[in-house]
Design a protein around this motif. Structure first.
Motif, PDB file in Angstrom:
ATOM      1  N   VAL A 597      -1.511   4.058  -3.421  1.00  0.00           N
ATOM      2  CA  VAL A 597      -2.073   2.906  -4.130  1.00  0.00           C
ATOM      3  C   VAL A 597      -1.392   1.652  -3.598  1.00  0.00           C
ATOM      4  CG1 VAL A 597      -2.183   1.695  -6.337  1.00  0.00           C
ATOM      5  CG2 VAL A 597      -2.737   4.120  -6.245  1.00  0.00           C
ATOM      6  N   GLY A 598      -2.183   0.666  -3.213  1.00  0.00           N
ATOM      7  CA  GLY A 598      -1.625  -0.605  -2.773  1.00  0.00           C
ATOM      8  C   GLY A 598      -2.033  -1.715  -3.727  1.00  0.00           C
ATOM      9  N   ILE A 599      -1.065  -2.446  -4.245  1.00  0.00           N
ATOM     10  CA  ILE A 599      -1.341  -3.585  -5.130  1.00  0.00           C
ATOM     11  C   ILE A 599      -1.149  -4.838  -4.289  1.00  0.00           C
ATOM     12  CG2 ILE A 599      -0.669  -4.778  -7.237  1.00  0.00           C
ATOM     13  CD1 ILE A 599       0.342  -1.976  -8.226  1.00  0.00           C
ATOM     14  N   ALA A 625      -0.425   2.038 -10.629  1.00  0.00           N
ATOM     15  CA  ALA A 625       0.462   2.978  -9.926  1.00  0.00           C
ATOM     16  C   ALA A 625       0.200   4.414 -10.372  1.00  0.00           C
ATOM     17  CB  ALA A 625       1.920   2.599 -10.177  1.00  0.00           C
ATOM     18  N   GLY A 626      -0.188   4.572 -11.619  1.00  0.00           N
ATOM     19  CA  GLY A 626      -0.429   5.910 -12.170  1.00  0.00           C
ATOM     20  C   GLY A 626      -1.626   6.621 -11.588  1.00  0.00           C
ATOM     21  N   ARG A 627      -2.459   5.917 -10.766  1.00  0.00           N
ATOM     22  CA  ARG A 627      -3.601   6.597 -10.126  1.00  0.00           C
ATOM     23  C   ARG A 627      -3.140   7.439  -8.946  1.00  0.00           C
ATOM     24  NH1 ARG A 627      -5.123   7.062 -14.039  1.00  0.00           N
ATOM     25  NH2 ARG A 627      -3.736   5.525 -14.951  1.00  0.00           N
ATOM     26  N   ALA A 628      -1.889   7.243  -8.483  1.00  0.00           N
ATOM     27  CA  ALA A 628      -1.402   7.950  -7.286  1.00  0.00           C
ATOM     28  C   ALA A 628      -0.662   9.230  -7.664  1.00  0.00           C
ATOM     29  CB  ALA A 628      -0.475   7.040  -6.483  1.00  0.00           C
ATOM     30  N   GLY A 629      -0.762  10.229  -6.793  1.00  0.00           N
ATOM     31  CA  GLY A 629       0.029  11.453  -6.923  1.00  0.00           C
ATOM     32  C   GLY A 629      -0.335  12.325  -8.094  1.00  0.00           C
ATOM     33  N   ARG A 630      -1.620  12.387  -8.445  1.00  0.00           N
ATOM     34  CA  ARG A 630      -2.029  13.219  -9.579  1.00  0.00           C
ATOM     35  C   ARG A 630      -2.423  14.634  -9.128  1.00  0.00           C
ATOM     36  NH1 ARG A 630      -3.081   9.345 -13.967  1.00  0.00           N
ATOM     37  NH2 ARG A 630      -4.294  10.883 -15.130  1.00  0.00           N
ATOM     38  N   GLY A 631      -2.375  14.872  -7.818  1.00  0.00           N
ATOM     39  CA  GLY A 631      -2.638  16.211  -7.291  1.00  0.00           C
ATOM     40  C   GLY A 631      -1.334  16.891  -6.906  1.00  0.00           C
ATOM     41  N   ASP A 632      -1.397  17.714  -5.859  1.00  0.00           N
ATOM     42  CA  ASP A 632      -0.213  18.467  -5.439  1.00  0.00           C
ATOM     43  C   ASP A 632       0.709  17.668  -4.537  1.00  0.00           C
ATOM     44  OD1 ASP A 632      -1.137  20.682  -6.831  1.00  0.00           O
ATOM     45  OD2 ASP A 632      -2.361  21.374  -5.142  1.00  0.00           O
ATOM     46  N   ILE A 633       0.208  16.566  -3.959  1.00  0.00           N
ATOM     47  CA  ILE A 633       1.016  15.771  -3.032  1.00  0.00           C
ATOM     48  C   ILE A 633       1.588  14.572  -3.768  1.00  0.00           C
ATOM     49  CG2 ILE A 633       0.970  14.484  -0.856  1.00  0.00           C
ATOM     50  CD1 ILE A 633      -1.551  16.162  -0.142  1.00  0.00           C
ATOM     51  N   VAL A 637       3.286   4.171  -3.928  1.00  0.00           N
ATOM     52  CA  VAL A 637       2.685   2.918  -4.369  1.00  0.00           C
ATOM     53  C   VAL A 637       3.413   1.757  -3.693  1.00  0.00           C
ATOM     54  CG1 VAL A 637       2.141   1.455  -6.355  1.00  0.00           C
ATOM     55  CG2 VAL A 637       2.152   3.938  -6.616  1.00  0.00           C
ATOM     56  N   PHE A 638       2.637   0.823  -3.108  1.00  0.00           N
ATOM     57  CA  PHE A 638       3.207  -0.390  -2.527  1.00  0.00           C
ATOM     58  C   PHE A 638       2.810  -1.579  -3.395  1.00  0.00           C
ATOM     59  CE2 PHE A 638       3.510   2.455   0.997  1.00  0.00           C
ATOM     60  CZ  PHE A 638       4.638   2.048   1.691  1.00  0.00           C
ATOM     61  N   VAL A 639       3.810  -2.277  -3.915  1.00  0.00           N
ATOM     62  CA  VAL A 639       3.578  -3.458  -4.742  1.00  0.00           C
ATOM     63  C   VAL A 639       3.982  -4.672  -3.923  1.00  0.00           C
ATOM     64  CG1 VAL A 639       4.194  -4.660  -6.869  1.00  0.00           C
ATOM     65  CG2 VAL A 639       4.064  -2.165  -6.853  1.00  0.00           C
ATOM     66  N   GLN A 640       3.009  -5.475  -3.486  1.00  0.00           N
ATOM     67  CA  GLN A 640       3.284  -6.670  -2.683  1.00  0.00           C
ATOM     68  C   GLN A 640       3.455  -7.858  -3.617  1.00  0.00           C
ATOM     69  OE1 GLN A 640       0.901  -5.427   1.379  1.00  0.00           O
ATOM     70  NE2 GLN A 640       0.047  -7.037   0.133  1.00  0.00           N
ATOM     71  N   SER A 641       4.598  -8.543  -3.506  1.00  0.00           N
ATOM     72  CA  SER A 641       4.901  -9.595  -4.472  1.00  0.00           C
ATOM     73  C   SER A 641       5.687 -10.726  -3.829  1.00  0.00           C
ATOM     74  CB  SER A 641       5.711  -9.000  -5.633  1.00  0.00           C
ATOM     75  OG  SER A 641       6.181 -10.011  -6.484  1.00  0.00           O
TER      76      SER A 641
END
Length: 773
Positions: A597-599, A625-633, A637-641
């Protein structure tokens, strides 16, 4: 008998009408009626019955609308509370509890011709080939709508009519219900095994539903305060009607990290409500979340001993679909209701459970009168009807968590993902460093570009989030400084490249894109676009990764009713590599193959003139961020700020809600902002700025008189609103902060009725606002 009727015209009072003897058996509290009013015939709702009236020469009710009462006594009581608490006329509150499609005078049912095969005792006569085919289909299907039968058999109505003439079939006119999910094929699902944290949470909820759980110590039977407030102090019991049942509900805050399995807890709690013979309401914050939620809930309750209809209520349904879904609930055929905020008024009876998913979301707040908060109304309705209420979130609102810390609600925590899956690794990228290396502000840091490339090579999926649609946020001239502004609002126009227009996202004003600077005495052809939106993110991705399958999802791309469901379906099936979108892709979605997930611009809402800016940023970053890594891998998450060390970003990086809550509460306590106080926002609007300002000064003086004697009251303003002009109206605001809102709300309602303002200046009162713009 005499009926007291609240009319659908804003008069803030009830009117007495005689009940004619021929209508006596049909009229009851909650009945919709047509009555004479002057020379007109108007619709209204019976809100009380009486044996005598203070008025002579009463006129009779003309007719009753509908075969049964549409507003149940329980919903009527809730509507009264909404009118009193949110300072709105009772007729407006009553209109809000019934969908437009149900309020209409006509019944609104769709009638269609159905064909049914008749049982035969004699052998079938010899039939032509086409008639044989029609009869074969009917024998197999038993009954079909005439048009569907014609399409299946590839024949005409005359062929079917000839079968009717021979006494082989019957054609009748019947009601055909419109089901928004009729063509969906949903496979049944079974309850999943729970981990220890899920099991403990479910056990507490079920115990409360069974009446075994004592209420939190600070809540009494008369204390009906909504959740959007500090409850460290006691409010007056006059916040609601005094007829609350003794078995008032328990309220739970289910704080579960993203991927902790909150939905499975909801499903098994709903199953328990059905076992008790009760119904339930499930609220989701946005219509966009409804399809996936409905699919999971229909799959669970589409078969087996607890099989029941699951009704759906939201504004994207057609009027006919909304009418039919609502009546399924009123008739008791659908016992589970899923929908956006207005679904809290669904006539479920008896009601055993209310679930408010993503309870922190500001979309639960209605922005027009009545300005109710669906989460707060859920709490009040639960207590009125003795139903258990579950508020769920990975990032609870400050108000709800504060109420837990004060013992008002019961906190249930699930701080681990199901199946021991790890929380995603969050990397904060300092975009100030990336900017120094180039002349302009880059959209993607080198780290994010490399991570996207890796996912494409590994056939994994990526979500890129930017909460701003369009291509560029403004059109600027570098020579004279001209910025294209909306003529109606105090905002710059957003450039939409595909449509080649400049658009205002407040009032909807559009104008063509100029080819040279329209500034006075300028004409510079080198005008530039500043800022970025999702459209620009999509275009640059197509250039960077030409072989990737990229899709954008925002309100500009979702034009048709089923676009959202179709795009998410393609993403689930792996037909899309990178999904770019606004906050509609930020929460509630479960895609096991999303590992990145990239923000793009995490600071977007951080510096707004709103005391909740930090809280909203923390919530949004954590949810995305919670949309990432919901499977086996494991997810990344990259948060650009540009402000990477801001507490909201740092606490979100560590998934540390408790740490964020503590530091944020300290700031709120210093400035007496919610949750340690209550807020009411009064906004004046008008076309003449000077007149609005003078009216605001007058209102301030009236408020000081009307609210005299209320302890710890702070009156701030008047001042121009953060959005000083919108839709050609100038806006001034006065903010009230108080420890106790019940008395403030009462006095505001009284003052509002006698307040004298110029004809072209209007006042709106918002109790517990969530948007201060």
């Amino acid at each position: 008998m005499i009926a007291r009727v609240t009319l659908e015209i804003a008069l803030r009072k009830e009117f007495d009408y005689l009940i004619p003897s021929e209508l006596a058996s049909q009229v009851d509290v909650g009945s919709r009626v047509q009555v004479p009013f002057g020379a007109r015939k108007v619709l209204g709702c019976v809100t009380a019955m009486a044996e005598e009236s203070a008025h002579a020469n009463l006129r009779p009710i003309l007719k009753v609308i509908g075969a049964q009462t549409l507003v149940t006594p329980k919903i009527l009581k809730l509507a009264r509370w909404i009118g009193e608490y949110y300072c709105c006329p009772p007729e407006i509150a009553l209109k809000s509890v019934l969908p437009d499609a149900v309020r209409k005078e006509q019944a609104g049912w769709r009638e269609r011709l159905f064909v049914r095969a008749l049982p035969q005792t004699e052998p079938l006569p010899k039939l032509p080939k086409r008639q044989q085919e029609v009869y074969r289909i009917l024998e197999e299907r038993k009954e079909l709508p005439l048009q569907e039968l014609i399409d299946l058999a590839e024949t005409t109505a005359a062929t079917v009519r000839s079968l009717e003439d021979k006494g082989l079939v019957t054609i009748t006119t019947e009601i055909s219900e419109r089901d928004p999910y009729a063509h969906e094929h949903i496979l049944p699902s079974q309850p999943l095994p729970l981990n220890p944290q899920q099991a403990r949470a479910l056990e507490r909820i079920i115990a409360a539903m069974d009446g075994q759980q004592a209420k939190p110590s600070t809540a009494s039977a008369g204390d009906m305060t909504p959740v959007s407030s500090s409850n460290n102090f006691r409010l007056q019991s006059d916040d609601v009607p005094q007829t609350e049942p003794k078995n008032a509900s328990s309220v739970f805050l289910l704080h579960g990290v993203t991927g902790s399995g909150k939905t499975e807890v909801y499903l098994q709690a709903l199953a328990h409500a059905l076992e008790q013979g009760k119904g339930a309401i499930v609220l989701v914050p946005e219509i966009s979340l409804t399809p996936q939620t409905v699919e999971r809930f229909k799959a669970r309750f589409s078969s087996g001993p607890l099989q029941t209809l699951v009704a759906v209520l939201h504004s994207h349904l057609s009027a006919g679909e909304r009418h039919d879904e609502w009546h399924k609930i009123r008739q008791g055929r659908a016992r589970i209701v899923i929908g956006a905020r207005s679904a809290i008024f669904a006539p479920v009876d008896p009601l055993g459970l209310i679930i408010v998913d993503e309870e922190h979301e500001h979309t639960y707040k209605q922005e027009e009168s009545p300005r109710y908060h669906a989460r707060d109304v859920a709490i009040v309705r639960g207590r009125m009807e003795g139903a258990t209420v579950v508020l769920g979130s990975a990032t609870p609102s400050m108000e709800s968590f504060y109420n837990c810390s004060r013992g008002k609600y019961i906190l249930l925590e699930m701080l681990e993902r199901v199946d021991a899956k790890k929380m995603p690794l969050v990397r904060v990228v300092d975009m100030r460093q990336a900017m120094r290396k180039g002349k302009s502000i880059p959209i993607y840091s080198p780290q994010l570009k490399e991570a996207i490339q890796q996912r494409l090579e590994r056939k994994e999926q990526t979500i890129l989030f930017l909460n701003r649609r369009g291509y560029s946020t403004s059109l600027q001239c570098p020579l004279c400084g001209f910025v294209a502004q909306c003529p109606n609002c105090s905002v710059s126009l957003t450039y939409h490249r595909r449509a080649q227009i400049l658009c205002c996202h407040v009032c909807g004003h559009t104008e063509p894109v100029p080819s040279f600077c329209p500034g006075p005495k300028c004409g510079n052809p080198d005008i530039r676009y500043a800022g970025l939106g999702t459209e620009k993110v999509e275009d640059t991705l197509l250039k960077l990764f030409p072989h990737a399958r990229i899709k954008r999802m925002d309100s500009d791309t979702l034009k048709k009713k089923d676009d959202y469901r179709r795009i998410l379906g393609d993403f689930r099936l792996g037909k899309i590599d990178i999904l770019v979108g606004t906050q509609m892709i930020a929460k509630g979605l479960h895609f096991p193959n999303v590992t990145l997930v990239g923000i793009v611009y995490a600071d977007m809402a951080l510096h707004l003139a709103d005391f909740r800016a930090g809280e909203r940023t923390f919530q949004l970053l954590t949810q995305v961020a919670g949309r990432a890594g919901r499977g086996d891998i494991e997810g990344e998450v990259f948060v650009q700020s540009f402000t990477p060390f801001h507490p909201a970003i740092q606490y979100a990086r560590r998934h540390d809600f408790a740490g964020f809550y503590e530091q944020e509460l300290e700031f709120r306590e210093q400035l007496k902002y919610p949750p340690v106080s209550r807020v009411a926002m009064l906004t004046l609007k008008g076309r003449n700025e000077e007149k609005v300002k003078l009216s605001a000064d007058h209102l301030r003086r009236e408020l000081e008189k009307a609210l005299a004697g209320i302890k710890e009251l702070i009156i701030a303003g008047p001042a121009p609103a953060p959005l000083a002009r919108a839709e050609s109206l100038y806006r001034y605001q006065i903010m009230l902060r108080a420890r106790q809102m019940s008395e403030v709300s009462k006095r505001l309602a009284v003052m509002n009725q006698s307040l004298s303002l110029p004809e072209d200046v209007s006042l709106s009162i918002d109790i517990d606002p969530v948007n201060l713009a």
